[in-house]
Write an enzyme that holds these catalytic residues in place. Sequence first.
Site, PDB file in Angstrom:
ATOM      1  N   SER A  72       0.833  -1.200   0.000  1.00 40.07           N
ATOM      2  CA  SER A  72       0.000   0.000   0.000  1.00 40.07           C
ATOM      3  C   SER A  72       0.874   1.259   0.000  1.00 40.07           C
ATOM      4  O   SER A  72       1.649   1.470  -0.931  1.00 40.07           O
ATOM      5  CB  SER A  72      -0.953  -0.044   1.199  1.00 40.07           C
ATOM      6  OG  SER A  72      -1.985   0.892   1.074  1.00 40.07           O
ATOM      7  N   ASP A 119     -10.202  -3.435  -5.340  1.00 41.45           N
ATOM      8  CA  ASP A 119      -9.389  -2.394  -4.717  1.00 41.45           C
ATOM      9  C   ASP A 119      -9.250  -1.262  -5.725  1.00 41.45           C
ATOM     10  O   ASP A 119      -8.859  -1.498  -6.873  1.00 41.45           O
ATOM     11  CB  ASP A 119      -8.019  -2.993  -4.373  1.00 41.45           C
ATOM     12  CG  ASP A 119      -7.055  -2.017  -3.713  1.00 41.45           C
ATOM     13  OD1 ASP A 119      -7.333  -0.811  -3.677  1.00 41.45           O
ATOM     14  OD2 ASP A 119      -5.999  -2.489  -3.235  1.00 41.45           O
ATOM     15  N   HIS A 133      -8.136  -4.920  -0.587  1.00 39.74           N
ATOM     16  CA  HIS A 133      -6.989  -4.233  -0.005  1.00 39.74           C
ATOM     17  C   HIS A 133      -6.791  -4.684   1.444  1.00 39.74           C
ATOM     18  O   HIS A 133      -7.739  -4.863   2.190  1.00 39.74           O
ATOM     19  CB  HIS A 133      -7.226  -2.722  -0.042  1.00 39.74           C
ATOM     20  CG  HIS A 133      -5.992  -1.913   0.161  1.00 39.74           C
ATOM     21  ND1 HIS A 133      -5.139  -1.598  -0.859  1.00 39.74           N
ATOM     22  CD2 HIS A 133      -5.468  -1.355   1.282  1.00 39.74           C
ATOM     23  CE1 HIS A 133      -4.136  -0.870  -0.396  1.00 39.74           C
ATOM     24  NE2 HIS A 133      -4.304  -0.722   0.906  1.00 39.74           N
TER      25      HIS A 133
END
Length: 313
Positions: free
Chosen positions: A156, A250, A280
């Site tokens: 991320s 996501d 995610h």
Amino acid sequence: MAADYSKLIDAETWAFIERTNSYYPPDTVDYTVQEQRAIYDRMCREFHSGYPAGVTAGTGPVEDPAGDVQCRVYRRDNPDNAAAVMYLHGGGFILGGLESHDDVCAEICAQTGFDVISVDYRLAPEHKHPAAFNDAMTVFRFLQTRPKPIVLCGDSAGGNLAAAVAHATRGQPNPPIGQVLIYPGLGGNQSEGSYVTHADAPMLTKRDLDFYRAVRTSGGDLSKDYTFAPLRDPDMSGLPPTAIITAECDPLSSDGETYRDRIQEAGGRAWWQEEAGLVHGYLRARHSVAKARDSFTRIVNAVSFLGHKEWPY
């Protein structure tokens, strides 16, 4: 057209989503940053799965004239000294730290045999961009002086930072020998692709992304700043071999595809895997969801391949 998650997401993954939401509700983004951190840290503690046998860890600073950055170094009995891994955690640049991804780093160490160096970079809003990037660079510069080549890895926000380091260190002595990016946010076009189809995905929404971006910045023109958004770099040549693994459900998934395409167009090696039906943050589901377990195996294999300077893709 918006995605139909009742069809895309299986029962195991829904159970993971519901468990996550019980600790970290979807409206947490509306709380203060301090409240968000407390909720996130509690959630991470609930998902912590411990250390595999044979892995130990120690925490201390990487000393630098500009300031010290805390790191945690994971080592395995009978290590593989072919490479080491510099790991940068996710959390939207405002959450997380050495504890939030502690067990993930321990398992990467156990399964690859590589030392893993987890970086406790500074967080926004107290420390705006480029503070986190500068901390990542501080640690990487230190590791450049050590004998083991480095594979960059991050999820991320950490995937963003890992890629930014890879871009910034091209052409230097001892650049990274590879990068493994896990559902990274790389600054792609938010008017198309997964940003539209999965704008309201479980676990991460476009509204969340807008919030994190606003907290991270201090204003000013960042349109050409690849240390903020690696996809804004006009030159994708010279990057290390790159593996990108994203979640289908996501808004960030398209960044992985775009990044792969641009590296390949520049003559580099890049591989992208979109994990069907995953969301995610699925690293925390690697022990409860079969698809996440399989994906974590692909992630670990990619780290191992790149650490041994292999390219099986």
